[in-house]
Design a protein around this motif. Structure first.
Motif, PDB file in Angstrom:
ATOM      1  N   GLY A   1      23.827  15.948   3.340  1.00 30.17           N
ATOM      2  CA  GLY A   1      24.994  15.093   3.219  1.00 30.17           C
ATOM      3  C   GLY A   1      25.650  15.226   1.861  1.00 30.17           C
ATOM      4  O   GLY A   1      25.001  15.583   0.868  1.00 30.17           O
ATOM      5  N   VAL A   2      26.931  14.925   1.828  1.00 28.97           N
ATOM      6  CA  VAL A   2      27.702  14.981   0.585  1.00 28.97           C
ATOM      7  C   VAL A   2      28.593  13.746   0.509  1.00 28.97           C
ATOM      8  O   VAL A   2      29.238  13.359   1.500  1.00 28.97           O
ATOM      9  N   LEU A   3      28.616  13.127  -0.674  1.00 29.74           N
ATOM     10  CA  LEU A   3      29.490  11.989  -0.932  1.00 29.74           C
ATOM     11  C   LEU A   3      30.332  12.294  -2.163  1.00 29.74           C
ATOM     12  O   LEU A   3      29.817  12.762  -3.181  1.00 29.74           O
ATOM     13  N   VAL A   4      31.627  12.033  -2.057  1.00 30.19           N
ATOM     14  CA  VAL A   4      32.544  12.227  -3.179  1.00 30.19           C
ATOM     15  C   VAL A   4      33.301  10.924  -3.403  1.00 30.19           C
ATOM     16  O   VAL A   4      33.832  10.330  -2.467  1.00 30.19           O
ATOM     17  N   SER A   5      33.329  10.488  -4.662  1.00 29.45           N
ATOM     18  CA  SER A   5      34.070   9.294  -5.038  1.00 29.45           C
ATOM     19  C   SER A   5      34.953   9.636  -6.226  1.00 29.45           C
ATOM     20  O   SER A   5      34.506  10.287  -7.175  1.00 29.45           O
ATOM     21  N   ALA A   6      36.212   9.219  -6.179  1.00 27.98           N
ATOM     22  CA  ALA A   6      37.151   9.524  -7.250  1.00 27.98           C
ATOM     23  C   ALA A   6      38.024   8.309  -7.516  1.00 27.98           C
ATOM     24  O   ALA A   6      38.326   7.526  -6.603  1.00 27.98           O
ATOM     25  N   ALA A   7      38.431   8.167  -8.760  1.00 26.79           N
ATOM     26  CA  ALA A   7      39.291   7.045  -9.141  1.00 26.79           C
ATOM     27  C   ALA A   7      40.189   7.461 -10.287  1.00 26.79           C
ATOM     28  O   ALA A   7      39.777   8.212 -11.183  1.00 26.79           O
ATOM     29  N   LYS A   8      41.402   6.972 -10.272  1.00 23.01           N
ATOM     30  CA  LYS A   8      42.328   7.140 -11.389  1.00 23.01           C
ATOM     31  C   LYS A   8      42.963   5.794 -11.656  1.00 23.01           C
ATOM     32  O   LYS A   8      43.560   5.190 -10.753  1.00 23.01           O
ATOM     33  N   GLN A   9      42.801   5.327 -12.890  1.00 26.54           N
ATOM     34  CA  GLN A   9      43.280   3.998 -13.236  1.00 26.54           C
ATOM     35  C   GLN A   9      44.018   4.063 -14.565  1.00 26.54           C
ATOM     36  O   GLN A   9      43.539   4.645 -15.534  1.00 26.54           O
ATOM     37  N   ASP A  10      45.199   3.454 -14.606  1.00 22.53           N
ATOM     38  CA  ASP A  10      45.973   3.344 -15.843  1.00 22.53           C
ATOM     39  C   ASP A  10      46.040   1.869 -16.240  1.00 22.53           C
ATOM     40  O   ASP A  10      46.010   0.974 -15.381  1.00 22.53           O
ATOM     41  N   ARG A  11      46.160   1.653 -17.547  1.00 24.80           N
ATOM     42  CA  ARG A  11      46.354   0.286 -18.022  1.00 24.80           C
ATOM     43  C   ARG A  11      47.088   0.314 -19.347  1.00 24.80           C
ATOM     44  O   ARG A  11      46.709   1.072 -20.260  1.00 24.80           O
ATOM     45  N   THR A  12      48.131  -0.465 -19.438  1.00 25.83           N
ATOM     46  CA  THR A  12      48.875  -0.626 -20.682  1.00 25.83           C
ATOM     47  C   THR A  12      48.359  -1.871 -21.387  1.00 25.83           C
ATOM     48  O   THR A  12      48.467  -2.981 -20.847  1.00 25.83           O
ATOM     49  N   VAL A  13      47.808  -1.684 -22.576  1.00 25.42           N
ATOM     50  CA  VAL A  13      47.183  -2.774 -23.320  1.00 25.42           C
ATOM     51  C   VAL A  13      48.077  -3.165 -24.492  1.00 25.42           C
ATOM     52  O   VAL A  13      48.555  -2.298 -25.234  1.00 25.42           O
ATOM     53  N   GLN A  14      48.310  -4.446 -24.630  1.00 24.20           N
ATOM     54  CA  GLN A  14      48.965  -4.960 -25.832  1.00 24.20           C
ATOM     55  C   GLN A  14      48.236  -6.227 -26.250  1.00 24.20           C
ATOM     56  O   GLN A  14      48.056  -7.138 -25.445  1.00 24.20           O
ATOM     57  N   ARG A  15      47.805  -6.251 -27.493  1.00 27.62           N
ATOM     58  CA  ARG A  15      47.086  -7.412 -28.008  1.00 27.62           C
ATOM     59  C   ARG A  15      47.698  -7.826 -29.343  1.00 27.62           C
ATOM     60  O   ARG A  15      47.708  -7.041 -30.291  1.00 27.62           O
ATOM     61  N   SER A  16      48.213  -9.027 -29.394  1.00 29.05           N
ATOM     62  CA  SER A  16      48.795  -9.550 -30.627  1.00 29.05           C
ATOM     63  C   SER A  16      47.894 -10.640 -31.184  1.00 29.05           C
ATOM     64  O   SER A  16      47.129 -11.273 -30.443  1.00 29.05           O
ATOM     65  N   GLY A  17      48.005 -10.862 -32.493  1.00 26.41           N
ATOM     66  CA  GLY A  17      47.144 -11.880 -33.066  1.00 26.41           C
ATOM     67  C   GLY A  17      47.392 -12.140 -34.528  1.00 26.41           C
ATOM     68  O   GLY A  17      48.485 -11.898 -35.062  1.00 26.41           O
ATOM     69  N   PHE A  18      46.350 -12.628 -35.158  1.00 24.60           N
ATOM     70  CA  PHE A  18      46.380 -12.978 -36.575  1.00 24.60           C
ATOM     71  C   PHE A  18      45.036 -12.560 -37.162  1.00 24.60           C
ATOM     72  O   PHE A  18      43.991 -12.772 -36.545  1.00 24.60           O
ATOM     73  N   GLU A  19      45.041 -11.950 -38.362  1.00 21.75           N
ATOM     74  CA  GLU A  19      43.806 -11.471 -38.968  1.00 21.75           C
ATOM     75  C   GLU A  19      43.717 -11.844 -40.446  1.00 21.75           C
ATOM     76  O   GLU A  19      44.728 -11.813 -41.162  1.00 21.75           O
ATOM     77  N   VAL A  20      42.530 -12.199 -40.863  1.00 23.11           N
ATOM     78  CA  VAL A  20      42.168 -12.294 -42.274  1.00 23.11           C
ATOM     79  C   VAL A  20      41.120 -11.216 -42.519  1.00 23.11           C
ATOM     80  O   VAL A  20      40.066 -11.221 -41.891  1.00 23.11           O
ATOM     81  N   LEU A  21      41.418 -10.272 -43.390  1.00 26.57           N
ATOM     82  CA  LEU A  21      40.577  -9.087 -43.511  1.00 26.57           C
ATOM     83  C   LEU A  21      39.379  -9.274 -44.421  1.00 26.57           C
ATOM     84  O   LEU A  21      38.476  -8.427 -44.420  1.00 26.57           O
TER      85      LEU A  21
END
Length: 875
Positions: free
Chosen positions: A211-231
C-alpha cells in the motif's frame, strides 16, 4: 492481554481533546459483542479512549475524526486542551508545548516514535530541543499521544512528557480512500485572505500486502503583529531605581508559505514480516520585516529617576524636553525553515517472538539567510511615555521624514543559519512468556548520532575599501549611502507615505512612515546612482558553533497482567557523549574574522572542542488496577532525564545594545549536566456514564537540579562608537533542585441529546517562579453539540503567568496570564461533503511580557483574530 482487548471493544466514546475519555457501554453477552459504529466527534473520542484505556502508562490522546480531519488547524492548539499541557503563541499560533512542570526544551516530540529535525526561522530563537509545531500541518495527523509516565522501552529525554505524532498508514485504511480540503483564512490584523489546500490518498492491493499513502498540504498566512516594547531595564545609572532603557512601537510583517509532503509505503512480503517506509518533507518560507520607532530613554535615566512616576522602584512614566533622542529601526529578513525525515521500519512477528528494526535519518536547516537593519535618528527633541497605558509620543514625530537623519544612523545586517541532523538505529525484541503474572519480556538498544550547528555572519557597509578604492565618492559604501540619502525623505525611503498601525499602544508613534523594503534592499545589496553595493562579511566568532552528540541506550522491560491489573517495570541505561566546538580567538579583531576580504583577522584563531559525557540508569514502574468495571487506578514511578538545550551547551555568546546603560549578555556552558527527576504519578478514572467520566491525577517530581545563572564581566568592542564597553554576562550552571507537585482534574458530561461539556484543570507548584515555561494554573472549558448534519464547539483555554527565562539583553522575562476563546462549526452537506467555519482568539487576547514585576513592561503584542472557512470532500 485477552481481557483488556475485550474491554477495549466495549469502549465507544472519549472526552474532548482534554485527555479524559469515557467508555460507552455496548450491549454484550458471554457469546457475542454487538459492534456499534460511532462517527464524527464522538468517533474521535472513541479512538482516543481506546489508546488511553489500553495503555499501561499514563497516556492522553487526541484522534482525528476522519482522514485529514484533525480537530484544530494547529497541532499545538489541540495539545493545549490536554490536562497538564500548556502552549506558547508567539505569533498568534501555538508553537511549543510545556508539560507538567517542564518547559518546552525539556519535552520530546516524535513522529511515529522517531525524532524530527527542527531549525527555527526566527533570528531571535535559540537552537533548542523543543519542537516548533507550526512546521507540521494537522491534515496529515491520525492521532496525538502524550505519555506522561515513561516506560523503559520508550526513548528518554523528557521531564514532563513525550508527544508522539502518529500518521495514517495505507494498510490500515480502505483502498482508494481520499480526502481534499480547501480553506480561506482571514487574519484581522493584516486584513488579508490566505488560501490553504490539502489532500490525502491511500491505496492498497486486493491482497493487502502492499500500500501507498500520500498526503500533501500548501498553506499561506499573512502575519502582522503590532505592539509596544521596552528593550531593557537597568539601575546602573540610578542605583535602586529601575529605568527603561529603550522603548518603541514595533510592527512585524511576515508572508508564510508552507508546503508539506508525506509518503508512507508498506509491504508485507510474507505474513510474518511488514516493511514501512515513512518520508516527510516540509518547508516554510518565512520572510519577514519589522519596523520599530524607538526612543532611547536610557540616555536620560537620571532625569527619569528624579522626575518620573514610580511604581515601586520602577519608572513607569516620564517626559524629556529638548534633550531626547531616538531612531527608527527597519529590519528586513530573508528567512526559511525546512525539515526532512526518512524512516524504514521492519516488523517481524511470530508466535515465538516479535522483532522490530528501525533505521532512519532526519535533517533540518533554517534561520535568517540575509538581514539588513536601517537606523535613522534624531537628537535634541522631546518625548514622553506612560507604561500604564502604554503610550509613547516624540517630537519630532515618526511621520516627520526630514527630522530622521543619517547623522544619528547606522546600517547593519548579517546571516544566522542553523542546522539539525540525527541518524538513528534501533532494535526491539519481545518474547512472550508464561511465568505467573508475567506475559512478556522486552529488550532492545538504540543508537543516535545528532549534530546541531549555528553560523553567525555580520555585514559591515562601513568596512574599508567597500567603495573599491574610490575615495572621491566616500570612504566607505555606508558613507556613500548616508551622503546621498541624508534623511528619510531622500532616495525614496519615504515613498510609501504615512500609515497608521492598529496597535494596543497610544501616542504618535503609531502613525509613522511606511517601511520601504524594496528600496532599502536595492540600495544595500544592489546599489544606486550607478555605484554597486558593497559590504564586508565577517564571522561573529563567538556565535559560530557546533555540538555533536552520540547516544547509546539499552533497556529491559517485563510486562505483567492478572485478572484485574496489568503493568510493566524495567531499566533503561543511557550513555551520552557530547562534543561542543567553537572558536577560540584573540581580542585584537574585536571578535570578528572577515571572510571575503583582508580586514579583520585575529592574531590567534583556533577551532576547539570541549567534551562532556555522562551515563544514567533510568528505572520505571507502571501498574493499572481495575477497581471495578468502571473505575481504574494507575500508579507510575520513574526516574526521567532531559538533556540541556543545544544553545546552552554550546560555546556561544550574545549581548544587547552596547550603547545602552549596563549592557547585559549571555553565554553558553558546554559542561552542563542533564536534568534528572524522580517522579510519582497516581491517577483515578471513573467512567460513570455512556459518555461521561471523571478523572483525578496527582504527580510529584523531585528535580535533582534546576538551571541557575552565574555572572562575569568582560569588555566587548562597539563598532559604532569605536570603544570597548564592559558587558555583564550570565551563563547557565547546574543549580539546586526542588520539588514539583501538581494535580490534574478532568470531567466530561454528555447530556444524551447531542450536547456535552468538558472541563479540565491543572495546578502545578514548582516552588519557584523562575522555572521556564510553567504556569501554576491551567484550565480548559469546552462545550459541544453534534447531530447527523451539524457540529459545534466552543473552547476556552487559560494559563496563568509563566517564566520565559532571560530576554536576549539579559533581563529576566515573564509572560502574563493568557486566555483564548476559539470556536468551530461544521455542516454536512452530504455524506461526503462538509463545510467548516472556525474562529481563533475571539476575545483578541494580547500577549504581555514583563521583567520580574508586572510594572516593568517588556512587551505588549496583539495578534488579532483569525477566521477560517473551508470545504472538505471525502472520496
Amino acid at each position: 492481554m485477552l481481557k483488556r482487548n475485550q474491554l477495549a471493544l466495549s469502549i465507544s466514546a472519549a472526552v474532548l481533546s482534554g485527555g479524559l475519555m469515557a467508555p460507552l457501554a455496548i450491549a454484550q453477552s458471554d457469546e457475542a459483542i454487538e459492534e456499534v459504529s460511532v462517527t464524527g466527534i464522538r468517533g474521535s473520542f472513541q479512538d482516543a479512549l481506546s489508546t488511553k484505556r489500553n495503555a499501561d502508562a499514563i497516556v492522553d490522546a487526541i484522534s482525528a475524526e476522519d482522514v485529514g480531519k484533525f480537530p484544530d488547524k494547529n497541532i499545538a492548539e489541540s495539545l493545549s486542551r490536554i490536562t497538564g499541557v500548556a502552549v506558547s503563541r508567539e505569533f498568534g499560533e501555538g508553537e511549543r508545548v510545556s508539560i507538567r512542570g517542564a518547559g518546552p526544551d525539556y519535552n520530546r516530540t516524535t513522529l511515529n516514535g522517531q525524532s524530527v529535525g527542527t531549525a527555527d526561522w526566527f533570528i531571535l530563537d535559540n537552537p533548542s530541543r523543543s519542537f516548533n509545531f507550526t512546521l507540521l500541518p494537522s491534515t496529515l495527523i491520525s492521532s496525538l499521544e502524550v505519555t506522561k509516565s515513561p516506560q523503559a522501552s520508550q526513548d528518554e529525554g523528557s521531564l514532563g512528557g513525550t508527544v508522539n505524532v502518529r500518521t495514517h498508514r495505507p494498510l490500515d485504511l480502505d483502498a482508494g480512500q481520499a480526502a481534499i480540503a480547501v480553506e480561506s483564512i482571514y487574519s484581522e490584523t493584516s486584513e488579508e485572505y490566505d488560501p490553504s489546500i490539502s489532500g490525502q490518498y491511500s491505496w492498497k492491493n486486493d491482497s493487502e500486502t502492499f500500500g501507498v499513502l500520500v498526503s500533501a498540504a500548501k498553506q499561506d498566512r499573512t502575519v502582522q503583529r503590532s505592539g509596544f516594547e521596552v528593550l531593557s531595564w537597568s539601575d546602573e545609572a540610578t542605583p535602586g531605581v529601575m529605568v527603561p532603557g529603550t522603548m518603541g512601537t514595533p510592527t512585524f510583517f511576515q508572508e508564510r508559505e508552507r508546503e508539506t509532503l508525506f509518503l508512507s509505503a508498506q509491504l508485507r512480503p510474507i505474513e510474518e514480516l511488514q516493511l514501512t517506509l515513512d518520508v516527510l518533507d516540509t518547508s516554510m518560507d518565512a520572510d519577514n520585516m519589522n519596523a520599530n520607532w524607538l526612543v532611547l530613554t536610557g540616555e536620560n535615566a537620571v532625569d527619569h529617576a528624579t522626575n518620573g512616576q514610580l511604581s515601586g522602584n520602577s519608572v513607569v512614566a516620564s517626559q524629556i524636553s529638548g534633550d531626547g533622542s531616538g531612531v527608527v529601526n527597519w529590519i528586513n529578513r530573508v528567512s526559511s525553515s525546512e525539515s526532512q525525515s526518512y524512516t524504514l521500519t521492519a516488523e517481524y512477528v511470530t508466535d515465538a517472538f516479535s522483532l522490530d528494526v528501525v533505521a532512519g535519518n532526519t535533517s533540518a536547516k533554517g534561520g535568517t539567510y540575509r538581514e539588513t537593519s536601517w537606523e535613522y535618528g534624531w537628537s535634541g527633541g522631546d518625548y514622553e511615555f506612560d507604561l500604564n497605558t502604554p503610550s509613547l509620543d516624540s517630537n519630532p514625530a515618526p511621520s516627520d521624514a526630514d527630522a530622521y537623519t543619517a547623522t544619528d544612523g547606522w546600517i547593519w545586517g548579517g546571516e544566522r543559519p542553523t542546522t539539525d541532523e540525527e541518524t538513528y538505529f534501533q532494535v526491539d525484541l519481545e518474547l512472550p512468556i508464561e511465568a505467573g503474572a508475567f506475559t512478556s519480556i522486552e529488550t532492545g538498544a538504540k543508537f543516535r548520532n545528532a549534530e546541531r550547528t549555528q553560523q553567525r555572519i555580520v555585514y559591515s557597509w562601513h568596512a574599508p575599501e567597500t567603495m573599491t578604492g574610490d575615495e572621491d565618492l566616500a570612504d566607505s559604501y555606508l558613507g556613500y549611502i548616508f551622503a546621498n540619502c541624508p534623511t528619510l525623505s531622500s532616495c525614496g525611503l519615504n515613498s510609501g507615505g504615512i500609515v497608521s498601525f492598529d496597535t494596543p499602544a497610544g501616542g504618535n508613534s503609531t502613525t509613522a512612515l511606511a517601511q520601504m523594503r524594496d528600496v532599502m534592499e536595492q540600495i544595500a545589496f544592489v546599489g544606486f546612482n550607478g555605484v554597486s553595493a558593497d559590504y564586508a562579511r565577517s564571522l561573529d566568532l563567538a556565535n559560530n558553533w557546533a555540538v555533536e552528540e552520540d547516544i547509546f541506550a539499552v533497556y529491559a522491560q517485563a510486562n505483567f497482567e492478572g485478572d484485574n491489573y496489568s503493568g510493566n517495570f524495567g531499566l533503561r541505561y543511557v550513555s551520552t557523549e557530547q562534543a561542543s566546538s567553537g572558536y577560540e580567538f584573540s581580542s585584537d579583531s574585536w571578535g570578528f574574522q572577515t571572510v571575503d576580504r583582508d580586514w579583520l583577522n585575529p592574531s590567534y584563531l583556533a577551532w576547539v572542542t570541549e567534551d562532556n559525557d555522562y551515563s544514567e540508569i533510568l528505572p520505571s514502574f507502571n501498574i493499572a488496577y481495575d477497581l471495578s468495571d468502571d473505575m481504574v487506578v494507575r500508579t507510575a514511578v520513574a526516574r526521567v532525564m532531559a538533556r540541556q538545550n543545544w544553545n546552552q551547551i554550546s560555546p556561544f555568546e550574545t549581548f544587547g545594545a552596547l550603547n545602552a546603560p549596563d549592557p547585559q549578555g549571555q553565554a553558553g556552558n558546554p559542561q552542563l549536566k542533564p536534568f534528572l527527576a524522580d517522579q510519582l504519578d497516581v491517577s483515578f478514572e471513573w467512567y460513570y456514564g455512556d459518555v461521561s467520566a471523571f478523572s483525578a491525577t496527582t504527580f510529584i517530581k523531585k528535580n535533582h537540579s534546576y538551571l541557575a545563572q552565574e555572572t562575569f564581566t568582560e569588555a566587548r568592542y562597539d563598532e559604532q562608537t569605536d570603544t570597548w564597553v564592559d558587558v555583564d554576562f550570565s551563563r547557565p550552571v547546574n543549580g539546586d533542585g526542588g520539588l514539583v507537585a501538581g494535580v490534574e482534574l478532568a470531567v466530561l458530561h454528555d447530556f444524551d441529546n447531542g450536547f456535552g461539556v468538558q472541563a479540565n484543570y491543572t495546578y502545578t507548584d514548582t516552588g519557584s517562579d523562575s522555572v521556564v515555561g510553567i504556569s501554576d494554573t491551567m484550565a480548559n472549558l469546552m462545550g459541544y453539540y453534534e447531530n447527523d448534519t451539524f457540529g459545534a464547539r466552543m473552547m476556552y483555554n487559560y494559563r496563568s503567568e509563566w517564566s520565559k527565562g532571560f530576554h536576549w539583553n539579559g533581563n529576566p522575562l515573564s509572560n502574563d496570564a493568557f486566555g483564548q476563546l476559539d470556536a468551530s462549526f461544521s455542516y454536512n452537506v452530504t455524506d461526503n461533503a462538509q463545510i467548516t467555519l472556525e474562529a481563533v482568539n475571539l476575545t483578541n487576547e494580547q500577549v504581555v511580557e514583563y521583567s520580574e514585576y508586572e510594572d516593568r513592561l517588556m512587551s505588549l503584542y496583539e495578534n488579532g483574530r483569525r477566521f477560517v472557512v473551508g470545504a472538505r470532500y471525502n472520496f
